[in-house]
Design a protein around this motif. Structure first.
Motif, mmCIF file in Angstrom:
data_model
loop_
_atom_site.group_PDB
_atom_site.id
_atom_site.type_symbol
_atom_site.label_atom_id
_atom_site.label_comp_id
_atom_site.label_asym_id
_atom_site.label_seq_id
_atom_site.Cartn_x
_atom_site.Cartn_y
_atom_site.Cartn_z
ATOM 1 N N ILE A 491 0.854 -1.204 0.000
ATOM 2 C CA ILE A 491 0.000 0.000 0.000
ATOM 3 C C ILE A 491 0.888 1.251 0.000
ATOM 4 O O ILE A 491 1.629 1.487 0.949
ATOM 5 C CB ILE A 491 -0.943 0.004 1.224
ATOM 6 N N PRO A 492 0.799 2.060 -1.063
ATOM 7 C CA PRO A 492 1.716 3.208 -1.172
ATOM 8 C C PRO A 492 1.156 4.505 -0.585
ATOM 9 O O PRO A 492 -0.047 4.683 -0.432
ATOM 10 C CB PRO A 492 1.863 3.349 -2.687
ATOM 11 N N VAL A 553 7.477 0.706 7.187
ATOM 12 C CA VAL A 553 7.799 1.195 5.840
ATOM 13 C C VAL A 553 8.655 0.161 5.123
ATOM 14 O O VAL A 553 9.623 -0.346 5.684
ATOM 15 C CB VAL A 553 8.533 2.555 5.914
ATOM 16 N N GLY A 554 8.253 -0.166 3.885
ATOM 17 C CA GLY A 554 9.040 -1.105 3.087
ATOM 18 C C GLY A 554 10.004 -0.339 2.205
ATOM 19 O O GLY A 554 10.989 0.228 2.676
ATOM 20 N N ASN A 555 9.664 -0.219 0.941
ATOM 21 C CA ASN A 555 10.555 0.456 0.006
ATOM 22 C C ASN A 555 10.298 1.968 -0.011
ATOM 23 O O ASN A 555 9.156 2.410 0.059
ATOM 24 C CB ASN A 555 10.340 -0.128 -1.399
ATOM 25 N N VAL A 556 11.391 2.739 -0.089
ATOM 26 C CA VAL A 556 11.286 4.192 -0.260
ATOM 27 C C VAL A 556 12.039 4.561 -1.534
ATOM 28 O O VAL A 556 13.219 4.242 -1.681
ATOM 29 C CB VAL A 556 11.908 4.950 0.935
ATOM 30 N N SER A 610 8.300 8.225 -2.962
ATOM 31 C CA SER A 610 7.293 7.180 -3.163
ATOM 32 C C SER A 610 7.539 6.083 -2.129
ATOM 33 O O SER A 610 8.575 5.425 -2.157
ATOM 34 C CB SER A 610 7.413 6.627 -4.590
ATOM 35 N N VAL A 611 6.580 5.927 -1.216
ATOM 36 C CA VAL A 611 6.780 5.029 -0.068
ATOM 37 C C VAL A 611 5.741 3.918 -0.098
ATOM 38 O O VAL A 611 4.574 4.164 -0.412
ATOM 39 C CB VAL A 611 6.640 5.821 1.261
ATOM 40 N N ARG A 612 6.176 2.690 0.210
ATOM 41 C CA ARG A 612 5.221 1.574 0.315
ATOM 42 C C ARG A 612 5.230 1.035 1.740
ATOM 43 O O ARG A 612 6.297 0.911 2.346
ATOM 44 C CB ARG A 612 5.573 0.465 -0.675
ATOM 45 N N THR A 613 4.046 0.717 2.267
ATOM 46 C CA THR A 613 3.963 0.185 3.627
ATOM 47 C C THR A 613 3.722 -1.322 3.585
ATOM 48 O O THR A 613 3.156 -1.850 2.623
ATOM 49 C CB THR A 613 2.795 0.840 4.407
#
Length: 819
Positions: A491-492, A553-556, A610-613
């Motif tokens: 989920i971004p 937080v996953g990927n940033v 751009s962040v993904r949780t």
């Protein structure tokens, strides 16, 4: 109404001919009913964050894409694995709807060669290059902020194959035109010509969208078939994910649910009706009424241009359940009179049944309509639509039930009624005796249930994982879990840092030569490559590091990713302004679009993150997370003269979740106030009105308490339970009190209770049991909110029946005495 009922029984064939003609017309329009399972249907109406999210999407637009998550048996860089990825990507690129395919074999390897930074930027290799160093590539995939936990998992066992889809320019054009005109309409600045234009666009857009959905479904089917051939050939795991696939699967879920619920409800009801009545006519007739009602309602919705969403896909099952309860009350009423007045003709019996059952059935349906109509107070579009559709649908059901029952029964011959079930089933009598003789125990038990319910309600939460909406067995769930846990989250959300415009620092020195140089320098500052100043890079790096360290937080993705890569390419030395300008100028456009353009808007002086949780983490509390994130970001950047904006899907989803609680309070409050007013009007007694509410509120509070105890969150489906359950549940109370008042005219209080249980008590049991079976079919859905909804409503219905058969008569006996 007496005249209308006389006409019904006098001219049944003519009435049925009209019913049949309307059935054909509305049956045609029912085929026009559309399904809308887009993600927009799960958002709040008029959410201001939606506009912000759209602006960010437009500015930093990334192509619509699908993701194939691949976990090979061999090493991820083994020749067999790379061959499969290459071949699969080549096959995917053959589809005319695919723009490009990104995978580990064709992404740039920025640290694979020696040399200066400028040389590295010019001469970039990938895994297909002849002179590629595999060991260096492995190290880069494992450690590069561009790829680790994004294109490959941290352990290098899973990789993503990103399928970039061709842009749908016509769709975007439709959306843009409609938005512009809709804004004018909202501001009351729209002209008549523009109104007509908007109306035309709406019609054309629906046609285009429906064709587009069919095409997207076919596209996804082709990809799935291709993946299946690779699965069979290689015996390896390949999961498909992405927005288009989720939307397509949800449309299929909705279609299946509409058909499954409707068919399963009918089968359940047939068994149920046969168990109770043991006569074909009393099985076929209620089912016929249900089918006609469902087709009428669907035809009306198709005619009015309504669209079925994930939430309102339950309308068929809900309508059938409620319709059959009206039909059962008519059947039971007819059977009672048939046994009580054997000398009456068939038409007299039918007429008397219709006349006597009109008032309680009307108010029962009216209160149910109030329950459903309260859902329009919610700000969530599919819930609003469910409320409107059900209010219309069950109103249609009431008319159809009386018209079809009256006309069909008037045509049938009178036959002896079989009452074997009533003769052998004494549950209602047992309830009546319990209410008369054990009132103290009943009150103590009810109080304990109420207190337990209130305590459990205090534990209710509104937290929901989007992944958790789907059953583990679905491809959506399997694919999203892999992407969520292995490839940087699902989920971004977006963070945008807007830098304040710098002032022109030029001050004349009085020397023409020096002034000319300084002016040239100031003008050059506006060139794109000079945007990358040390101050901006410091801020971007600070925000990137902060986001990377945040829990959940996953990927940033941000410009800091390029800074880190540049530092690694520059032998561990951080890039200065000059080196950044070099990279900006020397980097090939295809790679610039990949690692730079999505994160910087020089035109708007902004940096984008751009962040993904990690949505599947049970500890994630979305509202707390977003509130603390915004607060800490503002604190972090308070001295940097920038503005911070957080937007995106996670923000919109959280807004919807936070709205659930207030919507629950609004809808329940509306229902309780409205029902109390209706009860006072119907029973002409405040006491009866209070009893009717108390008897329904205790079971309802207990079920919500159970939700709190077992950690079942309030979601887009369970928010409707209170209003719907109380709307349906009060039907029993209305029928019971209405019958009790009739019996009370010639009997004492306790005798009237016994007589009511022996008559309407059976109808209450039959209808509640039928409703229970009807809602139980929702447990076969692939959508967890629907499953919980079915099970919880079943629980409420069971407790409400017990309340109506035990607590209600106990309170009547205590509050009303023989005169």
């Amino acid at each position: 109404m007496s005249k209308i009922f006389r006409l019904l029984v006098a001219y049944p064939k003519s009435v049925l001919a009209l019913v049949l003609a309307l059935f054909v017309v509305l049956g045609f329009y029912s085929s026009k009913l559309e399904i809308d399972a887009s993600s927009q249907t799960l958002l709040l109406e008029n959410d201001k964050d939606f506009q912000i999210a759209k602006e960010v999407d437009k500015r930093y637009q990334t192509p619509n894409f699908l993701v194939v998550a691949y976990t090979p048996k061999d090493d991820i860089l083994a020749p067999n694995t790379l061959n499969l990825i290459t071949n699969l990507s080549a096959d995917l690129e053959k589809f005319d709807f695919v723009k490009s395919v990104l995978n580990i074999t064709n992404v740039p390897l920025l640290e694979n060669k020696d040399g200066s930074l400028s040389q590295k930027a010019k001469d970039i290799s990938n895994l297909k290059s002849k002179d590629v160093d595999i060991n260096a590539a492995r190290k880069e995939f494992l450690t590069s902020p561009l790829y680790s936990s994004n294109l490959v998992s941290k352990d290098l066992k899973t990789t993503a194959i990103v399928i970039n889809l061709k842009p749908n320019l016509k769709y975007d054009e439709f959306i843009q035109k409609r938005e512009n005109l809709t804004k004018k309409k909202a501001n009351s600045t729209i002209s008549e010509a523009e109104k007509n234009e908007l109306s035309r666009l709406d019609k054309e857009f629906k046609i285009f969208r429906d064709k587009n959905r069919i095409k997207e479904h076919n596209d996804i089917t082709q990809i799935r078939e291709l993946l299946q051939t690779y699965r069979v050939k290689s015996g390896e795991k390949l999961f498909l994910g992405g927005i288009n696939m989720i939307a397509d699967d949800m449309v299929n879920f909705v279609k299946n649910d509409v058909v499954t619920y409707g068919a399963a409800s009918l089968v359940m009801l047939i068994l149920c009706l046969w168990l109770f009545f043991r006569q074909i006519r009393f099985v076929v007739l209620p089912i016929l009424i249900c089918v006609i009602s469902a087709v009428y309602a669907s035809g009306l919705f198709g005619l009015l241009g309504y669209e079925v969403t994930v939430i309102s896909s339950n309308y068929v099952a809900l309508q059938i359940i409620i319709t059959v309860s009206v039909a059962i009350h008519l059947v039971v009423g007819y059977r009672e009179r048939s046994l009580k007045y054997p000398s009456m003709s068939q038409k007299q019996l039918v007429y008397m049944t219709l006349k006597d059952r009109l008032t309680p059935c009307f108010f029962a349906i009216f209160t149910t309509v109030i329950g459903f109509f309260s859902l329009v107070l919610s700000d969530i579009k599919p819930i609003i639509m469910l409320g409107i559709m059900m209010s219309v649908g069950i109103s249609v059901s009431l008319l159809v039930a009386f018209v079809v029952f009256g006309s069909v029964m008037a045509l049938l011959k009178k036959i002896p009624v079989k009452s074997s079930f009533e003769d052998s089933f004494k549950f209602t009598l047992w309830c009546a005796k319990l209410a008369i003789n054990r009132r103290g125990v009943i009150y103590a038990f009810s109080l304990a249930v109420l207190l337990a319910g209130v305590y459990g309600i205090s534990k209710i939460k509104v937290e929901n994982s989007f992944i958790g909406y789907f059953k583990d067995s679905t491809e959506i769930h399997a694919g999203m879990v892999v992407i969520d846990k292995e490839l940087g989250g699902t989920i971004p959300f977006d963070v945008v840092i807007k830098f304040k415009d710098s002032k022109n620092d030029f001050v004349s020195s009085g020397d023409d030569v020096i002034d000319s140089f300084e002016m040239e320098f100031e003008e050059a500052k506006n060139d794109e490559q000079y945007w990358f100043s040390s101050q901006k890079m410091r801020v971007i790096q600070k925000v990137h590091d902060f986001l990377k360290e945040r829990e959940f937080v996953g990927n940033v993705g941000s410009l800091a990713t390029l800074l880190e890569i540049g530092k690694r390419m520059n032998n561990g030395v951080a890039l200065d302004d000059f080196m950044l300008s070099v990279i900006y100028n020397e980097l090939p456009k295809e790679y610039k679009d990949l690692i730079l353009t999505p994160y910087v808007s020089i035109e708007h002086n902004e940096a984008h993150f751009s962040v993904r949780t990690v949505d599947s983490d049970d500890r994630l509390r979305r509202n707390e997370f977003l509130i603390s994130l915004k607060k800490e970001l503002n604190e972090l950047l308070k001295d940097d003269d920038v503005e911070v904006q957080v937007s995106g899907i996670m923000v919109l989803y959280n807004n919807m979740l936070q709205n659930l609680l207030s919507s629950q309070v609004d809808t329940l409050g509306f229902v309780l106030i409205s029902l109390f007013a209706v009860f006072v009007l119907l029973f002409r007694s405040v006491k009866f009105a209070l009893i009717a509410l108390i008897v329904n509120l205790i079971p309802l509070s207990f079920v919500f308490g159970i939700m709190g105890f077992f950690g079942i969150p309030l979601d887009i489906m369970s928010i409707t339970i209170a209003a719907i359950s109380i709307g349906i549940g009060v039907d029993d109370v209305i029928h019971y009190i209405y019958r009790y008042k009739i019996e009370r005219k010639h009997l004492g209080v306790k005798e009237a209770v016994l007589a009511s249980h022996a008559s309407i008590g059976y109808a209450m049991y039959y209808t509640s049991f039928a409703i229970f079976l009807g809602f139980s079919v929702m447990s076969v859905s692939n959508f967890w909110p629907t499953i919980y909804f079915g099970l919880l409503v079943d629980m409420v219905m069971a407790f409400m029946l017990i309340g109506a058969l035990i607590l209600l008569p106990a309170m009547i006996i205590s509050w009303f005495k023989d005169k």
